[in-house]
Design an enzyme around this catalytic site. Structure first.
Site, PDB file in Angstrom:
ATOM      1  N   THR A 174       0.802  -1.235   0.000  1.00  0.00           N
ATOM      2  CA  THR A 174       0.000   0.000   0.000  1.00  0.00           C
ATOM      3  C   THR A 174       0.828   1.276   0.000  1.00  0.00           C
ATOM      4  O   THR A 174       0.266   2.371   0.001  1.00  0.00           O
ATOM      5  CB  THR A 174      -0.910   0.028   1.246  1.00  0.00           C
ATOM      6  OG1 THR A 174      -0.067  -0.043   2.402  1.00  0.00           O
ATOM      7  CG2 THR A 174      -1.889  -1.131   1.246  1.00  0.00           C
ATOM      8  N   TYR A 200      16.626  -3.759  14.295  1.00  0.00           N
ATOM      9  CA  TYR A 200      16.261  -3.781  12.873  1.00  0.00           C
ATOM     10  C   TYR A 200      17.346  -4.497  12.055  1.00  0.00           C
ATOM     11  O   TYR A 200      17.052  -5.351  11.214  1.00  0.00           O
ATOM     12  CB  TYR A 200      16.053  -2.342  12.386  1.00  0.00           C
ATOM     13  CG  TYR A 200      15.651  -2.211  10.939  1.00  0.00           C
ATOM     14  CD1 TYR A 200      14.448  -2.736  10.475  1.00  0.00           C
ATOM     15  CD2 TYR A 200      16.477  -1.544  10.024  1.00  0.00           C
ATOM     16  CE1 TYR A 200      14.074  -2.607   9.139  1.00  0.00           C
ATOM     17  CE2 TYR A 200      16.111  -1.406   8.699  1.00  0.00           C
ATOM     18  CZ  TYR A 200      14.912  -1.942   8.257  1.00  0.00           C
ATOM     19  OH  TYR A 200      14.555  -1.807   6.935  1.00  0.00           O
TER      20      TYR A 200
END
Ligand SMILES: NC(=O)c1ccc[n+]([C@@H]2O[C@H](COP(=O)([O-])OP(=O)(O)OC[C@H]3O[C@@H](n4cnc5c(N)ncnc54)[C@H](OP(=O)(O)O)[C@@H]3O)[C@@H](O)[C@H]2O)c1
Length: 249
Positions: free
Chosen positions: A15, A150
């Site tokens: 998206t 991360y």
């Protein structure tokens, strides 16, 4: 050029940013695209934007229940996936001394566990000649202030990609990863940093890029499409850095 005519591409996190740009690239080359998001409103907005050959559904890569249901949700839309782009993700930033268990779990659940099992649950729909691309990151090869979790989670992703490549070689399914450098997407807005810290971070990063700019999402999309195409027919188990020279120079 309709290199992907008749092909179905499944993109997690389609998206925004890299996922949406990759969806557009494959659509431009004649494919059908199926994508996921965490939010129904984003699915609907993106379907309108991408047109009739793109369909989305809600599936959170960080939620086990959604992963467990992935094969059946996918089969509502298609009985075959030719290309899987494991892309859904975000980063959190905090110093190692302040990182919480929750931050660790959120990132590992979405990026590493989510990525691993997304591929496993999509595989029943993938035939010989199809392929998988994982979205890793150049932080697997360098340290970034506040980016310990991360980096660790994306390092897991990079090796998950290699392991899938190894175990799927007999099925003639190629598996590779891409490692983007800094790309101009919602990524930094989603990291939950205060505006000033975010802008300072982006400026500092830009100065570290030999090409002195952020990359564009479509520059990653083109690399994904290359890896998914027959032009990359002898490439598997590889990671391609697309980073304006940030790691190499
Ligand atoms: N931008 C960079 O500098 C950069 C560099 C290296 C790697 N990457 C990687 O590239 C990937 C895409 O990031 P981006 O830069 O394009 O950021 P973005 O613009 O924020 O896009 C992230 C996409 O992932 C989706 N998403 C996030 N968490 C999800 C979850 N748990 N389940 C399903 N979908 C989820 C979002 O959809 P919804 O919000 O609609 O749920 C959105 O479509 C990430 O894996 C990121 O780590 C980015």
């Amino acid at each position: 050029m309709n290199k992907f005519e008749g092909k179905t591409i499944f993109i997690t996190g389609g998206t925004s940013g890299i996922g949406k740009a990759t969806a557009k690239e494959f659509l431009d080359q004649g494919a059908k695209v199926i994508f996921t998001s965490r939010k129904q409103e984003n699915v609907e907005k993106t379907e309108k934007e991408l047109g009739e050959n793109a369909k989305g559904f809600v599936s959170d890569a960080g939620k086990w229940q959604d992963i467990e249901n992935l094969t059946s949700k996918l089969t509502n839309h298609t009985d075959q996936v030719d290309v899987l782009f494991v892309n859904a993700g975000f980063a959190g930033f905090s110093p190692v001394t302040e990182t919480t268990q929750e931050e660790w779990d959120n990132q590992f659940n979405t990026l590493a566990k989510g990525g691993f099992f997304t591929a496993q649950k999509t595989l029943p729909l993938m035939k010989e000649g199809s392929n998988i691309i994982f979205n890793a990151s150049i932080v697997t090869d360098m340290a970034m202030d506040g980016g310990a979790v991360y980096s660790a989670a994306k390092s897991a992703v990079k090796h998950i990609s290699k392991s899938y490549a190894n175990e799927l070689k007999g099925n003639k399914i190629r598996v590779n990863s891409i490692s983007p450098g800094p790309i101009g997407t919602n990524f930094y807005n989603e990291a939950g940093l205060p505006d000033e810290q975010k802008e300072n971070m982006k400026e500092q990063i830009k100065q570290q890029v030999p090409m002195r700019r952020f990359g564009e999402a479509k520059e990653i999309a083109k690399t994904v499409a290359f890896l998914a195409s027959d032009d990359a027919s002898y490439i598997t188990g590889h990671d391609i850095q697309v980073d304006g020279g940030m790691v190499q120079l």
